[in-house]
Design a protein around this motif. Structure first.
Motif, mmCIF file in Angstrom:
data_model
loop_
_atom_site.group_PDB
_atom_site.id
_atom_site.type_symbol
_atom_site.label_atom_id
_atom_site.label_comp_id
_atom_site.label_asym_id
_atom_site.label_seq_id
_atom_site.Cartn_x
_atom_site.Cartn_y
_atom_site.Cartn_z
ATOM 1 N N THR A 36 0.806 -1.215 0.000
ATOM 2 C CA THR A 36 0.000 0.000 0.000
ATOM 3 C C THR A 36 0.847 1.276 0.000
ATOM 4 O O THR A 36 2.032 1.248 0.293
ATOM 5 N N SER A 39 1.522 6.017 4.467
ATOM 6 C CA SER A 39 0.485 6.550 5.363
ATOM 7 C C SER A 39 -0.828 5.799 5.265
ATOM 8 O O SER A 39 -1.717 5.995 6.086
ATOM 9 N N SER A 40 -0.976 4.921 4.286
ATOM 10 C CA SER A 40 -2.259 4.255 4.058
ATOM 11 C C SER A 40 -2.374 2.973 4.868
ATOM 12 O O SER A 40 -1.367 2.318 5.174
ATOM 13 N N GLN A 44 -8.011 1.024 3.000
ATOM 14 C CA GLN A 44 -8.130 2.115 2.031
ATOM 15 C C GLN A 44 -7.821 1.612 0.618
ATOM 16 O O GLN A 44 -8.555 0.781 0.086
ATOM 17 N N TYR A 200 -7.706 11.168 1.804
ATOM 18 C CA TYR A 200 -7.299 10.599 3.091
ATOM 19 C C TYR A 200 -8.022 11.207 4.286
ATOM 20 O O TYR A 200 -8.232 10.528 5.295
ATOM 21 N N TYR A 205 -13.308 7.350 2.591
ATOM 22 C CA TYR A 205 -12.168 6.449 2.751
ATOM 23 C C TYR A 205 -11.262 6.827 3.914
ATOM 24 O O TYR A 205 -10.300 6.110 4.211
ATOM 25 N N SER A 210 -5.518 5.217 10.163
ATOM 26 C CA SER A 210 -4.550 5.996 9.386
ATOM 27 C C SER A 210 -4.326 7.317 10.112
ATOM 28 O O SER A 210 -5.160 8.225 10.061
ATOM 29 N N ASN A 212 -2.134 9.720 9.742
ATOM 30 C CA ASN A 212 -1.580 10.855 9.003
ATOM 31 C C ASN A 212 -0.369 11.448 9.719
ATOM 32 O O ASN A 212 -0.112 12.642 9.639
ATOM 33 N N TYR A 279 -4.124 10.573 -7.575
ATOM 34 C CA TYR A 279 -5.093 10.123 -6.574
ATOM 35 C C TYR A 279 -6.394 9.643 -7.196
ATOM 36 O O TYR A 279 -7.140 8.885 -6.555
ATOM 37 N N TYR A 282 -6.501 5.941 -7.185
ATOM 38 C CA TYR A 282 -6.754 5.250 -5.920
ATOM 39 C C TYR A 282 -8.169 4.699 -5.842
ATOM 40 O O TYR A 282 -8.387 3.605 -5.332
#
Length: 305
Positions: A36, A39-40, A44, A200, A205, A210, A212, A279, A282
């Motif tokens: 992944t 940070s994910s 997600q 995020y 999602y 997560s 961050n 993104y 994603y």
């Protein structure tokens, strides 16, 4: 889907194993391991791609990196490239213990920073028979390019390590602004960064696991990390590179192209998804669907499904 655990040395790594429709316990299936983005967590982007690829007939494993999400490890929020790569090796170890996995039909998919980690793992991991990436980035190269002064950052890392060695508190910085309001107040107008904040922090999602946050001293190992330099010598597996056709500040298009050009694999394929930014790849249809359809075809060809 089933929640699973495996070990990376002394650390317990927690993942979700996605099953194909009408799963038959008496059969062996081709399998995919997903790495992944930075940070994910597994709920997600990993979940989006794992669920869709499972629908094509694969056992698909996505997991939280060591030190993050539900996985164990101290200190928390550490982003350590060596551990991220070893997580992938240990994920293969785990899959080899499952009676429903065909050990000769295991593939790897890496997304964003996970793409760079996936390539690094695949250089020496011959249990992977096919390797795919989506908006892959070499996180070391990306941050050396994106940070205002990465040499100054390394000096700050040195000072922070000294502080912590003397009993000071760990420093944890945001990967991205926590809200769009905060980003705009800081004068941020980069469309890619604002898209990251939306996905995020302000979309459905967003996930509580997560945080961050990145442990600041992580930059010491990230900035010296190199995913791609040994690709011409060591990457022998078939390679599928997928990028968003709309270039932006993340460098995903250029990174994917560099990876593709470096590869000397006998089979390699490059797909730029028209109109998609980093993104978008994603979670937005039809971009994700185009990527998944191409990946499903690629894996079916090289994992003999």
């Amino acid at each position: 889907m089933k929640r699973v655990k495996f070990k990376n040395r002394h650390i317990t790594v927690v993942g979700n194993l996605h099953f194909p429709p009408q799963f038959d316990e008496s059969r062996k299936y081709p399998a995919l391991i997903l790495a992944t983005p930075g940070s994910s967590v597994k709920e997600q982007i990993g979940a989006i791609y794992a669920a869709r690829l499972a629908a094509h007939g694969y056992l698909a494993l996505t997991f939280d990196p060591s030190f993050q999400g539900e996985s164990g490890g101290q200190p928390r929020d550490l982003e350590d490239p060596a551990s991220r790569v070893e997580d992938i090796h240990c994920a293969v170890d785990y899959m080899m213990t499952l009676p429903n996995v065909d050990e000769d039909r295991v593939g790897l998919l890496g997304i964003c920073a996970g793409g760079g980690y996936a390539i690094k793992a695949a250089l020496t991991e011959r249990r992977f028979k096919a390797v795919g990436t989506v908006v892959a980035n070499d996180i070391g190269e990306a941050l050396r390019r994106l940070l205002p002064d990465f040499r100054k950052t390394l000096q700050e890392v040195a000072q922070q390590r000294t502080s912590e060695a003397r009993g000071g508190s760990p420093r944890r910085d945001p990967w991205i602004p926590d809200t769009l309001k905060e980003a705009k107040a800081a004068g941020i107008d980069d469309p890619d960064l604002l898209e990251a904040v939306i996905f995020y922090r302000e979309s459905s999602y967003r996930h509580p696991n997560s945080t961050n946050r990145i442990l600041f001293t992580s930059y010491g190992s990230i900035l010296s990390f190199d995913s791609f330099s040994l690709v011409p010598d060591l990457l022998t597996q078939p390679l599928q590179v997928i990028v968003g056709g709309r270039r932006g500040t993340t460098g995903q298009f250029e990174s994917g192209r560099r990876l593709f050009d470096l590869s000397k694999s006998k089979f390699k394929h490059f797909l730029a998804v028209d109109g998609a930014g980093h993104y978008d790849m994603y979670y937005k249809n039809p971009y994700v669907e185009q990527a998944v359809e191409r990946l499903a075809l690629f894996y079916s060809e090289h994992l003999r499904t």
